[in-house]
Write a protein that holds these residues in place. Structure first.
Motif, short mmCIF file in Angstrom:
data_model
loop_
_atom_site.label_atom_id
_atom_site.label_comp_id
_atom_site.label_asym_id
_atom_site.label_seq_id
_atom_site.Cartn_x
_atom_site.Cartn_y
_atom_site.Cartn_z
N PHE A 51 11.93 -0.58 2.27
CA PHE A 51 11.03 -0.99 1.02
C PHE A 51 9.37 -1.01 1.53
O PHE A 51 9.43 -1.53 2.75
CB PHE A 51 11.42 -2.23 0.50
N VAL A 52 8.53 -0.76 0.82
CA VAL A 52 7.29 -0.91 1.28
C VAL A 52 6.22 -1.67 0.40
O VAL A 52 6.60 -1.82 -0.92
CB VAL A 52 6.44 0.74 1.02
N GLY A 53 6.04 -2.95 0.85
CA GLY A 53 5.03 -3.97 0.08
C GLY A 53 3.57 -3.83 0.12
O GLY A 53 3.02 -2.68 0.97
N HIS A 54 3.06 -4.25 -0.84
CA HIS A 54 1.37 -4.21 -0.83
C HIS A 54 0.91 -4.41 0.60
O HIS A 54 1.06 -5.37 0.88
CB HIS A 54 1.12 -5.13 -1.79
N GLY A 55 0.09 -3.46 0.95
CA GLY A 55 -0.47 -3.87 2.32
C GLY A 55 0.34 -3.12 3.30
O GLY A 55 -0.32 -2.97 4.70
N ASP A 56 1.60 -2.81 3.22
CA ASP A 56 2.49 -1.80 4.60
C ASP A 56 1.84 -0.58 4.69
O ASP A 56 1.49 0.03 3.76
CB ASP A 56 3.87 -2.09 4.02
N ALA A 57 1.75 -0.42 5.93
CA ALA A 57 1.24 0.72 6.47
C ALA A 57 2.02 1.42 7.63
O ALA A 57 2.66 0.55 8.44
CB ALA A 57 -0.31 0.62 6.74
N ASN A 70 -2.20 -2.38 -7.77
CA ASN A 70 -3.51 -2.50 -8.27
C ASN A 70 -3.73 -3.44 -9.06
O ASN A 70 -4.29 -3.96 -9.87
CB ASN A 70 -3.96 -1.15 -9.18
N ALA A 71 -2.44 -4.72 -9.08
CA ALA A 71 -2.44 -5.69 -10.03
C ALA A 71 -3.29 -6.63 -9.34
O ALA A 71 -3.51 -7.13 -8.26
CB ALA A 71 -0.80 -6.08 -10.04
N ALA A 72 -3.84 -7.32 -10.57
CA ALA A 72 -4.71 -8.43 -10.38
C ALA A 72 -4.00 -9.68 -9.69
O ALA A 72 -2.90 -9.98 -9.94
CB ALA A 72 -5.34 -9.16 -11.57
N GLY A 73 -4.32 -10.23 -8.45
CA GLY A 73 -3.84 -11.42 -7.63
C GLY A 73 -2.59 -10.93 -7.03
O GLY A 73 -1.56 -11.51 -6.59
N ALA A 74 -2.45 -9.26 -6.74
CA ALA A 74 -1.33 -8.86 -5.90
C ALA A 74 -1.44 -9.52 -4.59
O ALA A 74 -2.49 -9.85 -4.03
CB ALA A 74 -1.66 -7.40 -5.85
N ALA A 75 -0.15 -9.79 -4.06
CA ALA A 75 0.03 -10.51 -2.72
C ALA A 75 0.73 -9.57 -1.64
O ALA A 75 1.33 -8.63 -2.10
CB ALA A 75 1.10 -11.75 -2.90
N TYR A 76 0.36 -9.73 -0.53
CA TYR A 76 0.93 -8.73 0.68
C TYR A 76 2.41 -9.13 0.68
O TYR A 76 2.99 -10.18 0.42
CB TYR A 76 0.47 -9.61 2.01
#
Length: 252
Positions: A51-57, A70-76
């Motif tokens: 799985f890939v989370g917000h900020g994973d590279a 792109n969601a407001a308040g997205a968390a890592y």
């Protein structure tokens, strides 16, 4: 037959000065020595299913791929994608494409995929990719154009250029990867970064992004290129040589 065109403007201008000749030579050499590109086919065959989370590279050859929300308040760590095994399309739990027998990247929950050059300050161009829409559920009804995939290229100054591609609905009941090639004008651009994101469409042909978590797509076999660093040095050496010749002429 070769046709020779005579320019009246050129005839009136008369002979070029040494300075003008030097400038013309520099322009010609710059065009001839424009940085060559290293073309890569980016796939996910050597990436573990994950799985890939917000900020994973993660690094893929000469590139870095990053998942983002792109969601407001997205968390890592918020789920934005996954690397899936194409040999088991049912394992994704949604309506995933069935005609890929290797790993591919799935952008989920309206997730964005950024593609950047691995080398800091580098640039990237895009020539093509395989893509498919990912439906939110098996057996649901989808329109003939299930979604759109937008590819947006960002220049170093913050300006951008984009192209949008239609993602078809199910064929024979299943979504299928299709091949997409960028236009010649888009594919020739050198961008600081590329972003891929999806739209979901309804039967009326209205499409929207970032408000339903249904703008999902699969991505594989990305053909992209970065300038070959060694050619920059060759170009600079050539320009330096022309400058040296110009100085010798002035001193003569």
């Amino acid at each position: 037959m070769t046709r020779i065109v005579h320019s009246k403007a050129a005839a009136k201008a008369g002979p070029f000065s040494a300075k003008q000749l030097t400038g013309a030579a520099i322009l010609a050499l710059s065009a001839a020595c424009a940085p060559a590109a290293i073309a890569d086919v980016i796939n996910f065959n050597n990436v573990d299913n994950q799985f890939v989370g917000h900020g994973d590279a993660f690094e893929l050859g000469n590139f870095v791929l990053t998942g983002a929300s792109n969601a407001a308040g997205a968390a890592y760590g918020d789920l934005v994608g996954a690397v899936l095994d194409g040999t088991d399309p049912a394992a994704c739990g949604m309506a995933c494409p069935t005609n890929n027998t290797s790993n591919y990247y799935a952008a989920l929950n309206d997730g964005i995929v950024y593609l950047d050059p691995l080398r800091a300050g580098g640039s990237v161009s895009l020539q093509g990719f395989d893509a498919s829409f990912i439906g939110y559920a098996q057996g649901a009804s989808y329109p003939a154009v299930a979604g759109l995939l937008r590819v947006q290229g960002f220049y170093a100054d913050g300006s951008s250029l984009y192209e949008t591609y239609q993602l078809g609905g199910p064929l024979g009941g299943d979504f299928q990867f299709q091949r997409y090639n960028t236009s010649a004008s888009f594919g020739s651009q050198q961008f600081a970064s590329l972003a891929f994101f999806g739209f979901t469409c309804n039967t009326a042909g209205s499409c929207n992004a970032f408000n339903s978590n249904k703008g999902q797509f699969a991505l594989d076999n990305i053909v992209a290129s970065v300038p070959e660093p060694s050619t920059y040095a060759m170009m600079l050496l050539g320009l330096a040589g022309i400058g040296f010749v110009a100085r010798r002429r002035r001193q003569a």
